[in-house]
Design an enzyme around this catalytic site. Structure first.
Site, PDB file in Angstrom:
ATOM      1  N   SER A  86      -1.627  -8.052   3.411  1.00 58.47           N
ATOM      2  CA  SER A  86      -1.476  -6.830   4.195  1.00 58.47           C
ATOM      3  C   SER A  86      -2.827  -6.288   4.638  1.00 58.47           C
ATOM      4  CB  SER A  86      -0.763  -5.747   3.377  1.00 58.47           C
ATOM      5  OG  SER A  86      -0.664  -4.553   4.132  1.00 58.47           O
ATOM      6  N   HIS A 123       6.545  -3.437   0.136  1.00 53.55           N
ATOM      7  CA  HIS A 123       5.395  -2.754   0.736  1.00 53.55           C
ATOM      8  C   HIS A 123       5.696  -2.420   2.187  1.00 53.55           C
ATOM      9  CE1 HIS A 123       1.892  -3.043   3.424  1.00 53.55           C
ATOM     10  NE2 HIS A 123       1.150  -2.545   2.459  1.00 53.55           N
ATOM     11  N   ASN A 124       6.222  -3.376   2.934  1.00 55.27           N
ATOM     12  CA  ASN A 124       6.525  -3.143   4.343  1.00 55.27           C
ATOM     13  C   ASN A 124       7.647  -2.126   4.519  1.00 55.27           C
ATOM     14  OD1 ASN A 124       4.644  -5.168   4.640  1.00 55.27           O
ATOM     15  ND2 ASN A 124       5.821  -6.327   6.135  1.00 55.27           N
ATOM     16  N   LYS A 137       5.478  -7.792  -1.217  1.00 52.45           N
ATOM     17  CA  LYS A 137       5.006  -7.545   0.152  1.00 52.45           C
ATOM     18  C   LYS A 137       6.145  -7.015   1.025  1.00 52.45           C
ATOM     19  CE  LYS A 137       2.284  -7.772   3.803  1.00 52.45           C
ATOM     20  NZ  LYS A 137       3.121  -7.772   4.982  1.00 52.45           N
ATOM     21  N   GLU A 181       6.097   1.111   4.095  1.00 53.06           N
ATOM     22  CA  GLU A 181       5.319   1.356   5.318  1.00 53.06           C
ATOM     23  C   GLU A 181       6.213   1.901   6.434  1.00 53.06           C
ATOM     24  OE1 GLU A 181       3.090  -1.422   8.627  1.00 53.06           O
ATOM     25  OE2 GLU A 181       3.033  -2.073   6.540  1.00 53.06           O
TER      26      GLU A 181
END
Length: 440
Positions: free
Chosen positions: A128, A185-186, A182, A189
């Protein structure tokens, strides 16, 4: 001359990672499906560097020191499998493939099992930070066998973003753990960006703030412990940019329609499968879907009416309320993401360290923010914390600011301004704090 590392895929992220790896003392070979791209890179950004261009998979593999370490930066899905299939005939026991793309974690689970069973090693590593992070230091989330991670640790700890308590990379867990983290995480986000967009919309449409005033507000927020972050920083900066063609603020020239990547949808799907509530992230994805039907919305605006007008109270006080609502909502968004990872860790045997995950998100990645230190500390003090809302500091923050949060939503409803992620976050808080809910 043999090279210590290899990378396949010279798109923007791949190019920048190559330059980062080389700059940190690791000569490497590169390969791209189209030779013209390789030649262009070597003639420009790769010129004069310890980068060896190759023009076939066989040449690429043979140029690498054993055990070989090969990172692939290609589109998720079938292209990853195709690249692995091209590499396998030339690889030997102990060689390693690292998938640095946004692959679905179940695909990574399968690839780890398949390749490790043949004596090869495989790591699924979330990366990232976009092109800037790839060049100057990303946050990286590698998953696979611990032995495989040990092989690449000297490289990834050098090329990762560096913060006060170490490099923004750590061993995440077995199988697809890295790509799972990940993915979440997105999802966080998505929630973060939607909350910021809603704060902007409220400031602009209920208070009528100009571009210069919006810049001042977000710049001031970025100086606070609560909201200091990369996303708030770039939001503040965008209000200073002007559109060259119209001379108007650039933000006004940008089409209010967004698409969505697979990671947002995947986050929702896994949450539903695991029975974890993530309403803020779902609201953010839904908001993108709604934004994408631009022409339909324009037509509907001619027929469907609702309340209009401006906030008639103290503007400075309302700006502070919006700030508090944004922070409370942000806490809820992260609480949902951390709860999802905690459940997945138990369900899939990942053994995730949520404190370490928060730590490696402090630098390099898109959601890097000052308050991740507080999240790191919360899980360090209580690794079994059932929900971030129960951590003493976050609990007290919301209890102290919830009246402002509720007032912002009340004003939004009265003035007809949609705030789906703010609303979903407050619903999450109110549902979590109730001992009885109206379910049948």
């Amino acid at each position: 001359m043999s090279q210590s590392f290899g990378l396949i895929g010279l798109a923007v992220m791949g190019e920048n990672l190559v330059l980062n790896i080389e700059r940190n003392g690791f000569p490497l070979s590169v390969f791209n499906r189209t030779s013209a791209k390789t030649d262009e890179f070597m003639a420009q950004r790769g010129q004069g560097k310890q980068i060896n261009p190759t023009y076939s998979i066989e040449e690429f593999v043979k140029s690498l020191d054993r055990p070989r370490k090969i990172m692939i930066m290609v589109k998720a899905g079938a292209p990853v499998d195709a690249t692995i299939d091209q590499l396998k005939p030339f690889l030997e026991e102990g060689d390693m493939i690292i998938d640095g793309g946004n692959s679905l974690y179940t695909d990574t689970d399968r690839r780890v099992a398949d390749l490790e069973s043949t004596g090869l090693r495989f790591i699924g590593m979330g990366v990232s930070g976009g092109e800037e992070g790839a060049l100057n230091g990303p946050s990286m989330m590698p998953g696979g066998t611990r032995a495989a991670y040990t092989e690449i640790e000297p490289i990834v700890t050098k090329i990762a973003a560096q913060v006060d308590d170490g490099p923004c990379v750590t061993y995440i867990g077995p199988s697809g753990a890295g790509h799972y983290v990940k993915m979440v995480h997105n999802g966080i986000e998505y929630g973060d960006m939607q909350l910021i967009a809603e704060a902007y919309d409220l400031l602009k449409n209920t208070l009528g703030l100009s571009g210069e005033q919006l810049h001042e507000v977000f710049a001031e927020w970025n100086l606070t412990d609560e909201l200091n972050s990369f996303l708030i920083e770039i939001t503040a900066n965008i209000f200073t940019k002007m559109d060259e063609e119209t001379g108007q603020p650039l933000v006004e020239a940008i089409m209010d329609a967004a698409g969505q990547k697979g990671t947002g949808r995947w986050t929702i799907m896994t949450a539903l499968e695991l029975g974890v509530s993530i309403p803020t992230i779902i609201a953010a994805v839904n908001a993108r879907i709604m934004s994408s039907i631009k022409q339909e919305r324009v037509a509907a605006s001619q027929q469907l009416t609702g309340p209009t007008g401006k906030y008639d109270g103290d503007p400075k006080a309302f700006i502070t309320m919006i700030r508090d609502a944004l922070y409370c909502s942000k806490i809820c968004s992260y609480a949902q993401g951390m709860a999802l990872m905690g459940t997945a860790s138990k369900e899939f045997g990942y053994g995730l360290n949520l404190s370490e995950i928060a730590r490696i998100w402090k630098g390099g990645c898109i959601i890097r923010a000052g308050f991740l230190n507080k999240i790191k500390d919360a899980y360090q003090e209580d690794p079994n914390l059932p929900n971030l809302l129960l951590a003493p500091e976050f609990k007290q923050t919301i209890l102290d600011r919830q009246s402002a949060w509720r007032e912002v939503l009340s004003v939004s409803a009265k003035l007809g301004v949609p705030v789906p992620a703010f609303s979903a976050s407050l619903d999450y808080f109110d549902s979590y704090r109730r001992d009885r809910l109206p379910q049948t």
